[in-house]
Design a protein around this motif. Structure first.
Motif, PDB file in Angstrom:
ATOM      1  N   GLY A  16       1.144  -0.883   0.323  1.00 12.65           N
ATOM      2  CA  GLY A  16       0.062  -0.018  -0.190  1.00 12.65           C
ATOM      3  C   GLY A  16       1.301   1.239  -0.473  1.00 12.65           C
ATOM      4  N   GLU A  17       0.893   1.729   0.898  1.00 14.54           N
ATOM      5  CA  GLU A  17       1.650   3.485   1.424  1.00 14.54           C
ATOM      6  C   GLU A  17       2.617   3.145   2.019  1.00 14.54           C
ATOM      7  OE1 GLU A  17      -0.370   7.136   0.062  1.00 14.54           O
ATOM      8  OE2 GLU A  17      -0.709   5.107  -1.115  1.00 14.54           O
ATOM      9  N   ASN A  18       2.169   2.215   2.630  1.00 16.56           N
ATOM     10  CA  ASN A  18       4.170   1.756   3.167  1.00 16.56           C
ATOM     11  C   ASN A  18       5.338   1.092   2.647  1.00 16.56           C
ATOM     12  OD1 ASN A  18       5.837   1.002   5.161  1.00 16.56           O
ATOM     13  ND2 ASN A  18       5.015  -0.576   6.312  1.00 16.56           N
ATOM     14  N   VAL A  19       6.380   1.887   2.023  1.00 17.95           N
ATOM     15  CA  VAL A  19       7.507   1.427   1.611  1.00 17.95           C
ATOM     16  C   VAL A  19       8.738   1.013   2.193  1.00 17.95           C
ATOM     17  CG1 VAL A  19       9.333   2.742  -0.413  1.00 17.95           C
ATOM     18  CG2 VAL A  19       6.868   3.433   0.228  1.00 17.95           C
ATOM     19  N   VAL A  20       8.831  -0.154   2.705  1.00 12.92           N
ATOM     20  CA  VAL A  20       9.056  -1.412   2.790  1.00 12.92           C
ATOM     21  C   VAL A  20      10.886  -1.308   2.657  1.00 12.92           C
ATOM     22  CG1 VAL A  20       9.613  -3.405   4.291  1.00 12.92           C
ATOM     23  CG2 VAL A  20       6.845  -2.512   3.626  1.00 12.92           C
ATOM     24  N   LEU A  21      11.046  -1.511   1.651  1.00 14.97           N
ATOM     25  CA  LEU A  21      12.290  -1.611   0.554  1.00 14.97           C
ATOM     26  C   LEU A  21      12.365  -0.203  -0.078  1.00 14.97           C
ATOM     27  CD1 LEU A  21      12.319  -5.116  -0.170  1.00 14.97           C
ATOM     28  CD2 LEU A  21      13.099  -4.109   2.343  1.00 14.97           C
ATOM     29  N   GLY A  41      11.054  -5.023  11.933  1.00  9.66           N
ATOM     30  CA  GLY A  41      10.447  -4.248  11.013  1.00  9.66           C
ATOM     31  C   GLY A  41      11.228  -3.297   9.954  1.00  9.66           C
ATOM     32  N   SER A  42      12.150  -3.115   9.797  1.00 12.32           N
ATOM     33  CA  SER A  42      12.878  -3.079   9.210  1.00 12.32           C
ATOM     34  C   SER A  42      13.237  -3.489   7.356  1.00 12.32           C
ATOM     35  CB  SER A  42      14.622  -3.023   9.420  1.00 12.32           C
ATOM     36  OG  SER A  42      14.723  -3.754  10.090  1.00 12.32           O
ATOM     37  N   ASP A 216      14.737   1.645   8.127  1.00 13.33           N
ATOM     38  CA  ASP A 216      14.656   2.270   7.146  1.00 13.33           C
ATOM     39  C   ASP A 216      14.746   2.160   5.543  1.00 13.33           C
ATOM     40  OD1 ASP A 216      14.369   3.920   9.295  1.00 13.33           O
ATOM     41  OD2 ASP A 216      15.953   4.927   9.436  1.00 13.33           O
ATOM     42  N   GLY A 217      14.518   0.641   5.282  1.00 11.63           N
ATOM     43  CA  GLY A 217      14.148   0.839   3.664  1.00 11.63           C
ATOM     44  C   GLY A 217      15.695   0.555   3.047  1.00 11.63           C
ATOM     45  N   TYR A 218      16.543   0.460   3.679  1.00  6.65           N
ATOM     46  CA  TYR A 218      17.780   0.477   3.029  1.00  6.65           C
ATOM     47  C   TYR A 218      18.725  -0.262   3.794  1.00  6.65           C
ATOM     48  CZ  TYR A 218      16.306   5.221   0.902  1.00  6.65           C
ATOM     49  OH  TYR A 218      15.532   6.260  -0.136  1.00  6.65           O
ATOM     50  N   VAL A 219      19.263  -0.886   2.857  1.00  5.43           N
ATOM     51  CA  VAL A 219      20.509  -1.893   3.485  1.00  5.43           C
ATOM     52  C   VAL A 219      21.529  -0.846   3.599  1.00  5.43           C
ATOM     53  CG1 VAL A 219      23.337  -3.337   3.169  1.00  5.43           C
ATOM     54  CG2 VAL A 219      20.650  -3.736   2.260  1.00  5.43           C
ATOM     55  N   GLN A 220      22.249   0.076   4.723  1.00  5.78           N
ATOM     56  CA  GLN A 220      22.993   1.244   5.420  1.00  5.78           C
ATOM     57  C   GLN A 220      23.936   1.080   5.535  1.00  5.78           C
ATOM     58  OE1 GLN A 220      21.131   3.708   6.721  1.00  5.78           O
ATOM     59  NE2 GLN A 220      19.181   3.182   6.812  1.00  5.78           N
TER      60      GLN A 220
END
Ligand code: ADP
Ligand code: MG
Length: 245
Positions: A16-21, A41-42, A216-220
């Motif tokens: 939906g609106e949730n950009v997980v990756l 949850g990351s 936060d949706g990234y491999v940091q």
């Protein structure tokens, strides 16, 4: 020489609106052991499931041995997925089948291996995971650690090129974690390519070739375990390690 076995390019996954990756770009080399760590949850599980397209990426590409998984037919995808073993937190064994039947099923049904050959291989694998004499038992009569080792043997029965693990020890009583990690360590030592989502930092430190820190949706951050644990670069990683170590 190194060979890329998995390539991830501009991977994005939304629910939906949730950009997980948000935008993931990483490669796994043949023989490498990657440990994926990061807060709950990351998106670690989502990421792992995108690698074999159990979860369909919203955009971007995933390549396995050069084949673009994100752009092929279901039939081709099924064929390639056979080479990507997966082990989950919950063991997902078939409760109505004994251990040997659990391990033999996919090679016989999917690959058309003969029962005799499947049985031989299953017995070898059971020995490998330390459950030589347990073939006739039913999963419900076994401990969690034993069931998870059966699940690993079952995945290996398909002769995978890569093994994906999603927190394989998180559902286990503490005294059973070690026996499962030992099997995974042996597998790593045998040269298996592995992507392991885990909270077992000791295992990650000792066994991983690379740590991928997700948040936060990234491999940091990507680094060798020694460097990452001793000297994390991002604030996000420092914060995470402070909380858990
Ligand atoms: P992790 O494994 O790092 O704990 P997950 O990949 O399970 O993280 O989840 C990341 C985010 O994606 C969470 O906000 C979760 O609610 C959401 N999510 C995961 N799977 C689904 C799904 N099937 N449908 C909707 N949202 C999902
Ligand atoms: Mg998860």
């Amino acid at each position: 020489m190194t060979t890329k076995i998995i390539e991830v390019q501009n991977l994005q996954k939304k629910y939906g609106e949730n950009v997980v990756l948000k935008d993931i770009n990483e490669n796994v080399e043949k023989g490498q052991v990657i440990c994926v760590i990061g807060p709950s949850g990351s998106g670690k599980s989502t990421f792992l499931r995108c690698l074999n397209v159990l979860e369909k990426p919203t955009s971007g590409k995933v390549l396995f041995e050069g084949h673009e998984l994100t752009n092929i037919s279901e039939k081709q995808l099924d064929k390639l997925r056979e080479k990507m073993g997966m082990v989950f937190q919950s063991f997902n064994l078939f409760p109505n089948m004994n251990v040997l039947e659990n391990i033999k099923l996919a090679p016989m049904k999917v690959k058309g291996v003969s029962e005799q050959e499947a049985e031989k291989k299953a017995l070898e694998l059971l020995e490998k995971v330390g459950l030589k004499d347990k073939g006739q038992q039913y999963p419900t009569s076994m401990s969690g650690g034993q069931q998870q080792r059966v699940a690993i043997a079952r995945a290996l029965a398909m002769d995978p090129e890569v093994m994906l693990f999603d927190e394989p020890t998180s559902a286990l009583d503490p005294e059973m974690v070690g026996e499962v990690l030992k099997v995974m360590r042996d597998l790593a030592d045998s040269g298996m390519t592995m992507v392991v989502v885990t909270h077992e930092m000791g295992f990650a430190k000792e066994v991983a070739d690379q740590i991928w820190f997700m948040a936060d949706g990234y491999v940091q951050e990507v680094g060798k375990p020694d460097e990452f644990f001793a000297n994390p670069k991002s604030e996000r990683a420092k914060d995470f390690l402070n909380k858990i170590l």
